[in-house]
Design a protein around this motif. Structure first.
Motif, mmCIF file in Angstrom:
data_model
loop_
_atom_site.group_PDB
_atom_site.id
_atom_site.type_symbol
_atom_site.label_atom_id
_atom_site.label_comp_id
_atom_site.label_asym_id
_atom_site.label_seq_id
_atom_site.Cartn_x
_atom_site.Cartn_y
_atom_site.Cartn_z
ATOM 1 N N ILE A 63 43.355 44.650 23.147
ATOM 2 C CA ILE A 63 43.538 46.101 23.189
ATOM 3 C C ILE A 63 44.841 46.534 22.555
ATOM 4 C CG2 ILE A 63 44.219 47.867 24.881
ATOM 5 C CD1 ILE A 63 41.625 47.060 26.370
ATOM 6 N N LEU B 159 38.102 55.378 36.842
ATOM 7 C CA LEU B 159 37.319 54.428 36.048
ATOM 8 C C LEU B 159 36.164 53.823 36.828
ATOM 9 C CD1 LEU B 159 40.036 52.401 34.124
ATOM 10 C CD2 LEU B 159 38.630 54.251 33.280
ATOM 11 N N ILE C 177 44.821 53.182 26.332
ATOM 12 C CA ILE C 177 44.104 51.896 26.402
ATOM 13 C C ILE C 177 44.854 50.941 27.319
ATOM 14 C CG2 ILE C 177 43.345 49.907 25.079
ATOM 15 C CD1 ILE C 177 43.106 51.875 22.683
ATOM 16 N N LEU C 178 46.164 50.904 27.140
ATOM 17 C CA LEU C 178 46.974 50.024 27.996
ATOM 18 C C LEU C 178 46.837 50.408 29.460
ATOM 19 C CD1 LEU C 178 50.241 49.707 25.918
ATOM 20 C CD2 LEU C 178 48.550 47.937 26.330
ATOM 21 N N TRP C 179 46.840 51.712 29.683
ATOM 22 C CA TRP C 179 46.691 52.186 31.065
ATOM 23 C C TRP C 179 45.352 51.735 31.627
ATOM 24 C CZ3 TRP C 179 42.826 55.632 32.652
ATOM 25 C CH2 TRP C 179 42.876 55.944 34.018
ATOM 26 N N LYS C 180 44.338 51.819 30.813
ATOM 27 C CA LYS C 180 42.996 51.456 31.240
ATOM 28 C C LYS C 180 42.957 49.984 31.683
ATOM 29 C CE LYS C 180 38.425 52.829 30.102
ATOM 30 N NZ LYS C 180 37.544 53.458 29.146
ATOM 31 N N VAL C 181 43.616 49.153 30.906
ATOM 32 C CA VAL C 181 43.671 47.732 31.262
ATOM 33 C C VAL C 181 44.359 47.556 32.617
ATOM 34 C CG1 VAL C 181 44.625 45.506 30.607
ATOM 35 C CG2 VAL C 181 43.674 46.990 28.866
ATOM 36 N N ARG C 182 45.484 48.262 32.756
ATOM 37 C CA ARG C 182 46.220 48.149 34.012
ATOM 38 C C ARG C 182 45.376 48.635 35.189
ATOM 39 N NH1 ARG C 182 50.445 50.373 30.937
ATOM 40 N NH2 ARG C 182 50.199 52.377 31.947
ATOM 41 N N GLU C 183 44.714 49.750 34.967
ATOM 42 C CA GLU C 183 43.911 50.341 36.038
ATOM 43 C C GLU C 183 42.774 49.395 36.422
ATOM 44 O OE1 GLU C 183 44.508 52.952 37.694
ATOM 45 O OE2 GLU C 183 42.624 53.560 38.645
ATOM 46 N N ILE C 184 42.159 48.804 35.419
ATOM 47 C CA ILE C 184 41.053 47.870 35.705
ATOM 48 C C ILE C 184 41.580 46.670 36.482
ATOM 49 C CG2 ILE C 184 39.475 46.233 34.619
ATOM 50 C CD1 ILE C 184 39.132 48.409 32.414
ATOM 51 N N LYS C 185 42.750 46.196 36.084
ATOM 52 C CA LYS C 185 43.341 45.059 36.805
ATOM 53 C C LYS C 185 43.605 45.423 38.250
ATOM 54 C CE LYS C 185 45.455 42.224 33.281
ATOM 55 N NZ LYS C 185 46.665 41.932 32.522
ATOM 56 N N ARG C 186 44.094 46.619 38.454
ATOM 57 C CA ARG C 186 44.371 47.072 39.825
ATOM 58 C C ARG C 186 43.085 47.137 40.628
ATOM 59 N NH1 ARG C 186 48.537 50.409 37.771
ATOM 60 N NH2 ARG C 186 47.087 52.032 37.211
ATOM 61 N N ILE C 187 42.066 47.679 40.019
ATOM 62 C CA ILE C 187 40.779 47.804 40.723
ATOM 63 C C ILE C 187 40.251 46.414 41.064
ATOM 64 C CG2 ILE C 187 38.370 48.504 40.447
ATOM 65 C CD1 ILE C 187 39.480 50.839 38.726
ATOM 66 N N MET C 188 40.375 45.510 40.106
ATOM 67 C CA MET C 188 39.915 44.140 40.332
ATOM 68 C C MET C 188 40.691 43.489 41.478
ATOM 69 S SD MET C 188 37.432 43.416 38.379
ATOM 70 C CE MET C 188 37.339 41.657 38.332
ATOM 71 N N ARG C 189 41.978 43.708 41.467
ATOM 72 C CA ARG C 189 42.817 43.123 42.513
ATOM 73 C C ARG C 189 42.391 43.633 43.891
ATOM 74 N NH1 ARG C 189 48.491 45.643 42.604
ATOM 75 N NH2 ARG C 189 47.247 47.225 43.675
ATOM 76 N N ARG D 13 38.844 39.596 52.437
ATOM 77 C CA ARG D 13 38.935 40.088 53.809
ATOM 78 C C ARG D 13 37.562 40.069 54.481
ATOM 79 N NH1 ARG D 13 41.760 44.369 52.272
ATOM 80 N NH2 ARG D 13 39.975 45.765 52.470
ATOM 81 N N LYS E 217 39.599 44.850 44.693
ATOM 82 C CA LYS E 217 38.247 44.373 44.984
ATOM 83 C C LYS E 217 38.304 42.937 45.512
ATOM 84 C CE LYS E 217 33.806 44.337 42.751
ATOM 85 N NZ LYS E 217 33.187 44.140 41.455
#
Lengths: 244, 332
Positions: free
Chosen positions: A199, A177, B172-184, B192, B186
């Motif tokens: 969603i 993504l 869609i749910l996966w996408k939300v999770r993935e975005i959250k992971r990326i945000m975390r 750091r 980041k």
């Protein structure tokens, strides 16, 4: 993983003594895990119905944990574990991941398990109180990488990803993504997170980043075509036709 | 006085039933009253022997007479020990039925017992039926529960990951999770980097600048409480290691910032006192008071430079001690 020892000890010691004793005493282990090898364990792993640690007042170990211990005893080679992780059966995949997390080398763990971040198949998880809950493969893998204790198992310490990146030249993780996110980077807070709440309810309301490179040409998120294209881009299996 | 007592002095004859004793005749003569008794006795004997019912009395009436005509019906339970003639002399006049033999399995007692047994059997059977029913009912309940559980577990998806797992909703749910992971990730990375930047900036500062900054931030020596010099022979309290937790701003609560060794009541400068009164706090006037006052008093080091040992010798001695060998070697 040809070596007999993992982290300097016998791999079975990676499971706590108490849990291990419970596994040895459990009927599933005695009955089904006897004389299994790297090949026959696949049949048992395929039959799994859930992942989980121990549950109930007597801390009964789940079949998943029994098979994990058996796998630690068998100590299959790295290639075989890779086959498990790449298999079609999700519980076999989960078992392979957990095993690799326990005995693998840090960079190998990161690279292999992160490939499953894109796998969003459902996993049934047995909670300590005996009830079931749903998790997903990507969540499972994330827990394995982030948590210290998972499913009644103390996961061996691995260095943080950034230290490996700094010291051992591990490539930074690239999410599928990432392209989309950089496109909406500025508006991430405003656009993505309000969406995430809506969603689950409606597919139409879900506003997602419009396919990275050429937003004008991409089909609308409402259409099925959009999803099929997106999945194709991500290299995922095509979407099943919705019930009509 | 009757005849019996008269005879008392004589030898007693043996009594035989039916035979009158020797004194009986005398007694009869003496007492007339006894005559009646004799006659009655006679009569009774005669009746017992020659009892006969006049023929003109109807037969039915005879039957009703309870004593005279006991009704003799041959029942099974009745057992006759004596011949009937002897037992009931009048029975010749009553109608007697012939005792008939009843076989064992036709007797009333036997039939009764059989009926009783049958009833018991029936009751047992009913109990058994009830138990069976209970068993089957519990089996059904258990089976239902298991079925329900299984249905609950395996209702939605198949074990092998098939296409059914990969629906658009799940995506869609996966996408939300993935975005959250990326945000975390980041956010972690940003934090750091910020820390490293701050560290480098402070390293670049001069000592004076750093001290000034500390003063502003309030985390330098000046932030510590000013300690008072403790008095002569004042009791000393160690701060200890507990209750040192700091809040999110890195500060201790006010109460733990206080000076423990500030003089309190009873602490005064004992150097002004005469030597004899210089005792530890609470020791004065007690039997167990100590002669020791403070540690420097007991130090026997001779500080007179006249008696100082040679520095060279001291150094030589010291070099033999542990940890001094590579004292001046800075290479690895």
């Amino acid at each position: 993983m040809t070596e007999e020892y993992a982290h300097g000890t016998n791999p079975i010691f990676l499971i706590d003594k108490i849990v291990r004793t419970k596994i040895y005493a459990c009927v599933y282990y005695k009955e089904k895990c006897f004389a299994l090898d790297a090949k026959t364990i696949i049949d048992k792993a395929v039959e799994l119905k859930c992942i989980g640690g121990t549950c109930g007042g007597s801390k009964k170990p789940t079949a998943f944990l029994c098979l994990l211990l058996k796998l630690l005893k068998i100590s299959p080679e790295r290639e075989i574990v890779q086959k498990y992780i790449e298999s079609n059966y999700k519980y076999l995949r989960a078992l392979g991941c957990m095993y690799l997390r326990l005995v693998g080398k840090p960079d190998d763990i990161y690279l292999t398990l992160e490939s499953l971040y894109n796998d969003y198949c459902k996993l049934r998880i047995k909670l300590p109180d005996g009830s079931f809950s749903t998790t997903y493969m990507d969540e499972f893998v994330d827990d394995l990488l982030v948590k210290d204790i998972y499913l009644e198992t103390v996961l061996p310490k691995i260095p943080k990803r950034h230290t490996l990146e700094d010291n051992e030249g591990l490539e930074p993780r690239v999410s599928v993504l990432d392209g989309e996110l950089t496109f909406v980077d500025g508006d991430l807070e405003e656009e993505q997170f309000p969406d995430s709440s809506s969603i689950g309810r409606s597919k139409k309301k879900a506003k997602l980043g419009e396919g990275g490179q050429n937003p004008q040409k991409a089909p609308a998120p409402e259409s099925d075509e959009y999803w099929i294209n997106l999945r194709k881009q991500l290299g995922l299996a095509p979407v099943k036709e919705p019930n009509k | 006085m009757d005849a019996y007592h008269k005879e008392k002095g004589k030898k007693v004859e043996r009594y035989r039933p039916g035979k009158a004793p020797a004194w009986a005749a005398e007694a009869e003569e003496e007492k007339d009253d006894n005559k009646n008794f004799k006659t009655i006795q006679k009569v009774s004997t005669t009746t017992s022997i020659n009892f006969s019912i006049p023929s003109q009395i109807p037969k039915a009436l005879i039957d009703t007479l309870p004593q005279a005509t006991p009704i003799l019906k041959p029942t099974i339970s009745e057992t006759r020990l004596y011949p009937e003639e002897e037992y009931t002399p009048q029975s010749s006049q009553t109608i007697r039925t012939k005792p008939t033999f009843v076989s064992k399995n036709k007797r009333a007692t036997h039939i009764e017992r059989e009926i009783r047994e049958q009833e018991q059997e029936e009751i047992l059977k009913q109990l058994k039926d009830i138990q069976e029913e209970k068993k089957t009912r519990t089996k059904v309940i258990v089976a239902e529960a298991i079925l329900k559980e299984e249905i609950g577990n395996i209702s939605d998806d198949i074990e092998s990951s098939s296409d059914e797992d990969y629906t658009a909703e799940e995506f869609i749910l996966w996408k939300v999770r993935e975005i959250k992971r990326i945000m975390r990730d980041k956010e972690e990375k940003e934090k750091r980097e910020k820390d490293i930047k701050e560290m480098e900036r402070r390293r670049a500062l001069s000592d004076w600048e750093r001290r000034e900054e500390d003063k502003v931030l309030g985390n330098d020596e000046s932030a510590k409480p000013v300690k008072q010099k403790i008095l002569y022979m004042q009791k000393y309290y160690n701060k200890g290691i507990f209750y040192q937790e700091r809040d999110e701003h890195g500060k201790l609560p006010e109460i733990f910032m206080r000076d423990y060794n500030a003089p309190v009541e009873g602490d005064f400068d004992k150097s002004t006192l005469p030597k004899i009164l210089q005792k530890r706090r609470g020791d004065f006037g007690k039997k167990g008071q100590s002669k020791y006052t403070h540690l420097t008093n007991e130090d026997t080091t001779n500080f007179d430079p006249m008696y100082m040992p040679e520095a060279e010798l001291m150094m030589k001695q010291q070099m033999k001690c542990a940890g001094y060998k590579s004292m001046n070697k800075f290479d690895a």
